[in-house]
Write a protein that holds these residues in place. Structure first.
Motif, short mmCIF file in Angstrom:
data_model
loop_
_atom_site.label_atom_id
_atom_site.label_comp_id
_atom_site.label_asym_id
_atom_site.label_seq_id
_atom_site.Cartn_x
_atom_site.Cartn_y
_atom_site.Cartn_z
N ASN A 49 0.87 -1.17 0.00
CA ASN A 49 0.00 0.00 0.00
C ASN A 49 0.91 1.23 0.00
O ASN A 49 1.29 1.76 1.04
CB ASN A 49 -0.91 0.00 1.23
CG ASN A 49 -1.97 1.10 1.18
OD1 ASN A 49 -1.73 2.19 0.69
ND2 ASN A 49 -3.14 0.80 1.71
N ALA A 50 1.31 1.66 -1.20
CA ALA A 50 2.37 2.66 -1.34
C ALA A 50 2.02 3.99 -0.68
O ALA A 50 2.90 4.69 -0.16
CB ALA A 50 2.68 2.90 -2.82
N ASN A 51 0.74 4.36 -0.67
CA ASN A 51 0.35 5.64 -0.08
C ASN A 51 0.53 5.67 1.43
O ASN A 51 0.80 6.73 2.00
CB ASN A 51 -1.12 5.96 -0.41
CG ASN A 51 -1.31 6.29 -1.87
OD1 ASN A 51 -0.41 6.80 -2.53
ND2 ASN A 51 -2.50 5.99 -2.39
N ARG A 52 0.40 4.53 2.08
CA ARG A 52 0.48 4.48 3.54
C ARG A 52 1.75 3.82 4.05
O ARG A 52 2.14 4.05 5.20
CB ARG A 52 -0.74 3.71 4.09
CG ARG A 52 -2.09 4.34 3.78
CD ARG A 52 -2.29 5.66 4.52
NE ARG A 52 -2.07 5.52 5.94
CZ ARG A 52 -2.99 5.07 6.80
NH1 ARG A 52 -4.20 4.72 6.36
NH2 ARG A 52 -2.73 4.98 8.09
N LEU A 61 2.85 -0.30 10.97
CA LEU A 61 1.98 -0.22 9.81
C LEU A 61 2.77 -0.17 8.51
O LEU A 61 2.33 -0.67 7.48
CB LEU A 61 1.06 1.00 9.94
CG LEU A 61 0.00 1.20 8.87
CD1 LEU A 61 -1.29 1.76 9.46
CD2 LEU A 61 0.49 2.14 7.77
N GLY A 62 3.97 0.41 8.54
CA GLY A 62 4.75 0.58 7.31
C GLY A 62 5.39 -0.69 6.79
O GLY A 62 5.41 -0.94 5.58
N SER A 63 5.91 -1.53 7.68
CA SER A 63 6.68 -2.71 7.26
C SER A 63 5.87 -4.00 7.23
O SER A 63 6.38 -5.04 6.80
CB SER A 63 7.87 -2.91 8.19
OG SER A 63 7.44 -3.34 9.47
N ASP A 64 4.62 -3.97 7.71
CA ASP A 64 3.78 -5.17 7.83
C ASP A 64 4.31 -6.14 8.88
O ASP A 64 3.90 -7.31 8.91
CB ASP A 64 3.62 -5.89 6.50
CG ASP A 64 2.55 -5.26 5.62
OD1 ASP A 64 1.58 -4.71 6.17
OD2 ASP A 64 2.69 -5.31 4.39
N CYS A 65 5.23 -5.71 9.73
CA CYS A 65 5.77 -6.56 10.79
C CYS A 65 5.25 -6.12 12.16
O CYS A 65 4.83 -4.98 12.34
CB CYS A 65 7.30 -6.48 10.82
SG CYS A 65 8.11 -7.17 9.38
N VAL A 66 5.32 -7.04 13.10
CA VAL A 66 5.19 -6.70 14.51
C VAL A 66 6.55 -6.98 15.12
O VAL A 66 6.94 -8.14 15.30
CB VAL A 66 4.09 -7.51 15.21
CG1 VAL A 66 3.98 -7.10 16.67
CG2 VAL A 66 2.75 -7.34 14.50
N ALA A 118 0.24 -9.26 3.85
CA ALA A 118 1.00 -8.19 3.18
C ALA A 118 0.09 -7.04 2.78
O ALA A 118 -0.99 -7.25 2.21
CB ALA A 118 1.72 -8.75 1.96
N GLY A 119 0.51 -5.83 3.10
CA GLY A 119 -0.28 -4.65 2.80
C GLY A 119 -1.33 -4.33 3.85
O GLY A 119 -2.09 -3.37 3.70
N GLY A 120 -1.37 -5.14 4.91
CA GLY A 120 -2.41 -4.97 5.93
C GLY A 120 -2.15 -3.81 6.88
O GLY A 120 -3.08 -3.17 7.36
N GLY A 121 -0.89 -3.53 7.18
CA GLY A 121 -0.58 -2.42 8.07
C GLY A 121 -0.95 -2.68 9.51
O GLY A 121 -1.99 -2.19 9.98
N ASP A 173 -8.73 0.34 2.71
CA ASP A 173 -8.70 1.43 3.69
C ASP A 173 -9.37 2.69 3.14
O ASP A 173 -9.58 3.65 3.89
CB ASP A 173 -7.27 1.74 4.11
CG ASP A 173 -6.39 2.23 2.97
OD1 ASP A 173 -6.33 1.54 1.95
OD2 ASP A 173 -5.77 3.30 3.11
N LYS A 174 -9.70 2.71 1.86
CA LYS A 174 -10.46 3.84 1.31
C LYS A 174 -11.94 3.76 1.69
O LYS A 174 -12.67 4.73 1.54
CB LYS A 174 -10.31 3.87 -0.21
CG LYS A 174 -8.88 4.15 -0.68
CD LYS A 174 -8.78 4.14 -2.20
CE LYS A 174 -7.34 4.40 -2.65
NZ LYS A 174 -7.20 4.36 -4.12
N GLU A 175 -12.36 2.58 2.17
CA GLU A 175 -13.75 2.37 2.54
C GLU A 175 -13.95 2.17 4.04
O GLU A 175 -14.97 2.57 4.60
CB GLU A 175 -14.32 1.17 1.79
CG GLU A 175 -14.30 1.33 0.28
CD GLU A 175 -14.70 0.06 -0.43
OE1 GLU A 175 -15.76 0.07 -1.09
OE2 GLU A 175 -13.98 -0.94 -0.32
N THR A 176 -12.97 1.55 4.68
CA THR A 176 -13.06 1.30 6.12
C THR A 176 -11.68 0.96 6.65
O THR A 176 -10.81 0.49 5.92
CB THR A 176 -14.03 0.14 6.42
OG1 THR A 176 -14.16 -0.02 7.84
CG2 THR A 176 -13.56 -1.17 5.81
N SER A 177 -11.47 1.19 7.94
CA SER A 177 -10.19 0.84 8.57
C SER A 177 -10.43 0.55 10.04
O SER A 177 -11.30 1.15 10.68
CB SER A 177 -9.17 1.99 8.43
OG SER A 177 -9.64 3.17 9.04
#
Length: 462
Positions: free
Chosen positions: A194-197, A222-227, A257-260, A357-361
């Motif tokens: 998710n390049a924007n976030r 959120l950026g790396s998809d890791c905890v 992947a891309g979940g943030g 995420d454009k519809e819900t988060s």
């Protein structure tokens, strides 16, 4: 009980803040309604329901955007005060970490420590930090905070009175050097899916995880998809390093992947070694195993590793109950069995249908007191917000075979909520200025609209 409410006062890209610092609500434990202090005969001034320590009420040193709070009960409670740690989220500079005292008898909040003990959340003074979460280590030695925009942590020593020690401050960056994820041995690069976030590391929370031999700090990024799993070392002699070890990029799975990753919650039963992670950008929740010895998330290289169970928080039935069996849904509920289906997108092979995420988060994640369900709030764009109850199996895994129970919260953007019963929930609806109460089997009711743009809630027992 007292509930301390943090609010936005600034107009930022994602919010039009109308609050003024902090508000202390005095809530009846049984009825979950506000207590009245209007006709008290005492000569003591009370501060319940009034704005405190904000830019309007406190001037230059006021808290513009106190977006997360944690209460810490001191060893000596004879004066009726507790310590509150607050982060001040700013986008034009690093923001700050503060220590306050709360007088439970009057509701008054006061700064704790000197002006020099207002701690910069990051050591890059000309970069926005968006400090967004805070916690106290169980040994009471340190206060930790996460910075969303600049992807870093700040760790500050605590004095015995609870004030912050400006001579004992440590900063840690999650994207300072290239790091490989332990689960697939791939170097983390940006932007993410998710390049924007996902343009860089975005630390969103700090969570303490105990082990039998050592402990870890878990940081959803959120950026790396890791905890991240970061060893907690604790106090060390001067010159021997800070209280945290080297961050390890754990908690990754290709399905996510891309979940943030945004927030996480641990299972309260020490025999159930699970952590539940909420993914802001896809509205998924995943459960990972926790290493019994270190408190870190178990990596795929460990024999005991098993892939996370994953659920979509909006795959369920609209309801007024968190606990009722979905098979017992009423006739009206039958019409909303697939409540969130329109927000879910077709899944790739072996994946769970995700949302955009454009519809819900998703925002906050908590556990019910009996540890039978995970609760997650959803911020549906231009719609009523919800809180979903995801059932758990006996081993602590999520149960994707049983639909979530999804409850409306009246207002929009339920940024935070707290569980205060079995289960009763108090939720902060940021964009409609509402704090609401959800009791089991009943529709949501308004608690107050007098804490504008509420963003976080902190319960203080009385």
């Amino acid at each position: 009980m007292l509930i301390v409410v943090g609010t936005y006062s600034e107009k930022l890209g994602h919010v039009a803040g109308k609050g003024d610092g902090l508000y202390v609500l005095d809530v009846d434990d049984e009825t979950l309604t506000l207590k009245s202090h209007r006709h008290e005969t005492t000569t003591t001034t009370t501060f319940f329901g009034r704005p405190q320590l904000g830019p309007c009420s406190s001037g230059r040193h006021g808290l513009a955007n106190p977006t997360y709070l944690v209460a810490h009960e001191p060893k000596d409670t004879s004066d009726g005060k507790v310590v509150i740690y607050a982060v001040d989220e700013r986008e034009d500079h690093p923001g700050t970490l503060r220590a306050l005292t709360l007088d439970k008898r009057t509701g008054e909040l006061s700064p704790l420590g000197d002006e020099k003990d207002i701690i910069a959340a990051d050591d890059r003074q000309h970069e926005g930090g968006a400090c967004c979460h805070v916690m106290v280590t169980p040994d009471e030695n340190y206060v930790l905070a996460a910075n969303y925009l600049c992807g870093s942590l700040v760790v500050v020593g605590r004095r015995e009175d609870g004030s912050l020690n400006s001579d004992d401050v440590h900063y840690y960056r999650l994207d300072g050097t290239p790091v490989k994820r332990v689960d697939d041995d791939v170097t983390i690069t940006y932007p993410g899916p998710n390049a924007n976030r996902q343009d860089r590391a975005h630390a969103h929370m700090v969570l303490y995880s105990k082990g039998s031999e050592s402990d870890s700090i878990l940081v959803p990024d959120l950026g790396s998809d890791c905890v991240w799993s970061i060893p907690y070392v604790g106090p060390r002699r001067k010159g021997c390093g800070g209280p945290l070890g080297t961050p390890v990029a754990t908690g990754y799975d290709p399905v996510l992947a891309g979940g943030g990753p945004r927030h996480a919650v641990l299972h309260p039963d020490p025999s159930v070694r699970k952590v539940y992670v909420a993914y802001e950008l896809t509205s998924l929740v995943a459960s990972f195993g926790i290493d019994e010895k270190t408190g870190a998330i178990i990596s795929s290289s460990v024999p005991s590793y098993s892939r996370p169970t994953v659920c979509n928080v909006l795959a369920g039935t609209r309801s007024d109950s968190f606990y009722s069996d979905a098979s017992e849904a009423s006739a009206s509920e039958e019409n909303e069995k697939d409540f969130g289906k329109s927000l879910q997108h077709e899944a790739k092979k072996e994946s769970v249908p995700a949302c955009s995420d454009k519809e819900t988060s998703v925002a906050a994640i908590r556990m019910t007191p009996d540890a039978s369900h995970v609760l997650v709030s959803s911020r549906i764009v231009n719609g009523e917000g919800t809180i979903s109850a995801l059932p758990l199996l006996e081993n602590g895994d999520l149960n994707p075979q049983v639909p979530a129970r999804i409850r409306g919260v009246l207002g929009r953007t339920p940024r935070d909520f707290v569980v205060v019963g079995l289960p009763a929930v108090v939720a902060a609806c940021q964009d409609t200025d509402e704090i609401v109460v959800l009791q089991e089997g009943e529709e949501a009711v308004l608690l107050t609209k007098d804490a504008p743009t509420p963003v976080c809630l902190c319960v203080v027992p009385t």
